[in-house]
Design a protein around this motif. Sequence first.
Motif, short mmCIF file in Angstrom:
data_model
loop_
_atom_site.label_atom_id
_atom_site.label_comp_id
_atom_site.label_asym_id
_atom_site.label_seq_id
_atom_site.Cartn_x
_atom_site.Cartn_y
_atom_site.Cartn_z
N UNK A 35 0.83 -1.11 0.08
CA UNK A 35 -0.31 -0.15 0.00
C UNK A 35 0.98 1.04 -0.63
N UNK A 36 2.37 0.85 0.98
CA UNK A 36 2.92 1.90 0.73
C UNK A 36 3.29 2.74 -0.77
N UNK A 37 4.11 1.73 -1.34
CA UNK A 37 4.58 1.60 -2.81
C UNK A 37 3.44 2.24 -3.75
N UNK A 38 2.55 2.12 -3.38
CA UNK A 38 1.24 2.65 -4.67
C UNK A 38 0.97 3.97 -4.56
N UNK A 39 0.67 4.04 -3.22
CA UNK A 39 0.40 5.35 -2.44
C UNK A 39 1.82 6.45 -2.80
N UNK A 40 2.47 5.50 -2.45
CA UNK A 40 3.66 6.77 -2.84
C UNK A 40 4.27 6.70 -4.25
N UNK A 41 3.80 5.71 -4.82
CA UNK A 41 4.23 5.97 -6.78
C UNK A 41 3.28 7.25 -7.56
N UNK A 42 1.32 6.44 -6.76
CA UNK A 42 0.77 7.54 -6.75
C UNK A 42 0.59 9.15 -6.77
N UNK A 43 1.31 9.30 -5.76
CA UNK A 43 1.37 10.76 -5.04
C UNK A 43 2.79 11.53 -5.73
N UNK A 44 3.63 10.63 -5.67
CA UNK A 44 4.61 11.49 -6.31
C UNK A 44 4.36 11.43 -8.15
N UNK A 45 3.85 10.48 -8.89
CA UNK A 45 3.17 10.83 -9.94
C UNK A 45 2.85 12.06 -10.42
N UNK A 46 1.89 11.90 -9.04
CA UNK A 46 0.63 13.22 -9.25
C UNK A 46 1.03 14.59 -8.94
N UNK A 47 2.32 14.85 -8.28
CA UNK A 47 3.04 16.13 -7.75
C UNK A 47 3.97 16.48 -9.42
N UNK A 48 3.74 15.75 -9.42
CA UNK A 48 5.73 15.84 -11.25
C UNK A 48 4.59 15.39 -12.44
N UNK A 49 3.67 15.19 -11.88
CA UNK A 49 2.84 15.23 -13.65
C UNK A 49 3.43 14.27 -14.41
N UNK A 50 3.26 13.29 -14.17
CA UNK A 50 3.95 12.23 -14.64
C UNK A 50 3.32 10.91 -14.54
N UNK A 51 3.51 9.86 -15.21
CA UNK A 51 2.36 8.70 -15.11
C UNK A 51 3.35 7.56 -13.86
N UNK A 52 2.73 6.96 -12.94
CA UNK A 52 3.40 6.25 -12.00
C UNK A 52 3.85 4.86 -12.77
N UNK A 53 4.08 4.44 -13.99
CA UNK A 53 5.42 3.62 -14.30
C UNK A 53 6.44 4.94 -14.67
#
Length: 129
Positions: A35-53
Amino acid sequence: MDTQLSEQCRSRLYRLKFETPENGVAFILADSREAAWRMGKTVMGVLHGIGVQYVALKDVRSFVELVRLGVSDDHDMRIFEIAVKSGEVLQWADTPYFLTDDASLLGKWAELRADLAANIVRSVMRRAR
């Protein structure tokens, strides 16, 4: 100061290290490593305007793991240790993302920054003598 981390931090805190979109550290409260991994990737993607991939994590550690691997006398402070060698902290977390509003975590961060600043002042004063 002697800030103590909350029970919530002790049971649900994870520290994430990112490689991309930039090297960095984040703290998040989650119910599991996944869950930490998923949430971290999602939030960082949103903050930087990039896809989670395009978000790359290189390390996800729980509070218990960070305490076990750390060296600081203050066990709660160990969560901010990034590099340790021969029983000494070589690097502390610098400008981490706090993906939680847990007041005890923010207080502990403030305590670390105050301690580091005081150490710099003491060093400068010793050199000035």
